[in-house]
Design a protein around this motif. Structure first.
Motif, PDB file in Angstrom:
ATOM      1  N   GLN A  51       0.945  -1.161   0.011  1.00  0.00           N
ATOM      2  CA  GLN A  51       0.114  -0.062  -0.209  1.00  0.00           C
ATOM      3  C   GLN A  51       0.918   1.272   0.082  1.00  0.00           C
ATOM      4  O   GLN A  51       1.715   1.283   0.686  1.00  0.00           O
ATOM      5  N   PRO A  52       0.782   2.015  -0.758  1.00  0.00           N
ATOM      6  CA  PRO A  52       1.374   3.406  -0.937  1.00  0.00           C
ATOM      7  C   PRO A  52       1.106   4.264   0.383  1.00  0.00           C
ATOM      8  O   PRO A  52       0.352   4.213   0.747  1.00  0.00           O
ATOM      9  N   ALA A  54       0.342   7.256   2.766  1.00  0.00           N
ATOM     10  CA  ALA A  54      -0.722   8.472   2.439  1.00  0.00           C
ATOM     11  C   ALA A  54      -0.322   9.598   1.580  1.00  0.00           C
ATOM     12  O   ALA A  54      -1.163  10.306   0.843  1.00  0.00           O
ATOM     13  N   TRP A  55       0.714  10.280   1.685  1.00  0.00           N
ATOM     14  CA  TRP A  55       1.273  11.301   1.036  1.00  0.00           C
ATOM     15  C   TRP A  55       1.311  11.272  -0.327  1.00  0.00           C
ATOM     16  O   TRP A  55       1.446  12.186  -1.108  1.00  0.00           O
ATOM     17  N   VAL A  56       1.543   9.759  -0.858  1.00  0.00           N
ATOM     18  CA  VAL A  56       1.633   9.603  -2.264  1.00  0.00           C
ATOM     19  C   VAL A  56       0.204  10.248  -2.995  1.00  0.00           C
ATOM     20  O   VAL A  56       0.717  10.558  -4.274  1.00  0.00           O
ATOM     21  N   ALA A  57      -0.712  10.275  -2.639  1.00  0.00           N
ATOM     22  CA  ALA A  57      -1.855  10.593  -3.444  1.00  0.00           C
ATOM     23  C   ALA A  57      -1.801  12.068  -3.649  1.00  0.00           C
ATOM     24  O   ALA A  57      -2.597  12.628  -4.603  1.00  0.00           O
ATOM     25  N   GLU A  58      -1.242  12.910  -2.817  1.00  0.00           N
ATOM     26  CA  GLU A  58      -1.091  14.404  -3.008  1.00  0.00           C
ATOM     27  C   GLU A  58       0.340  14.775  -3.640  1.00  0.00           C
ATOM     28  O   GLU A  58       0.397  16.027  -3.747  1.00  0.00           O
ATOM     29  N   THR A  60       3.276  15.166  -6.489  1.00  0.00           N
ATOM     30  CA  THR A  60       3.639  15.115  -7.763  1.00  0.00           C
ATOM     31  C   THR A  60       4.969  14.447  -7.949  1.00  0.00           C
ATOM     32  O   THR A  60       5.992  14.873  -7.234  1.00  0.00           O
TER      33      THR A  60
END
Length: 85
Positions: A51-52, A54-58, A60
């Protein structure tokens, strides 16, 4: 280019690549390209339930290819303006 489906028997799959040409063989693993068969600790690891963070979703992400910076056609350069990154 080759593509394959890797069946997962557990939560991790360990792998390396082999390249065979004529009577020689090379292996690509975490060690890079070698002529010696890597040990399992040097295999790549594919984790089925990774699972990535949490900060990966936001985030760049940029992938930079230094070999692409050569100006092959100056006629395509922007005229009269500067680009600052």
């Amino acid at each position: 280019m080759a593509e394959t489906i890797v069946p997962m028997k557990g939560k991790e799959a360990f792998y390396y690549f082999s390249l065979q040409a004529e009577h020689r063989c090379w292996y690509f693993s975490k060690l890079g390209l070698t002529e010696a068969l890597p040990s399992q600790r040097d295999f790549f690891c594919l984790k089925a339930d990774l699972q990535p963070a949490a900060w990966v979703a936001e985030a760049t992400c940029y992938q930079i290819f230094p070999d692409r910076f050569r100006d092959g056609n100056p006629a395509l350069d922007p005229k009269g303006r500067c680009l600052h990154l």
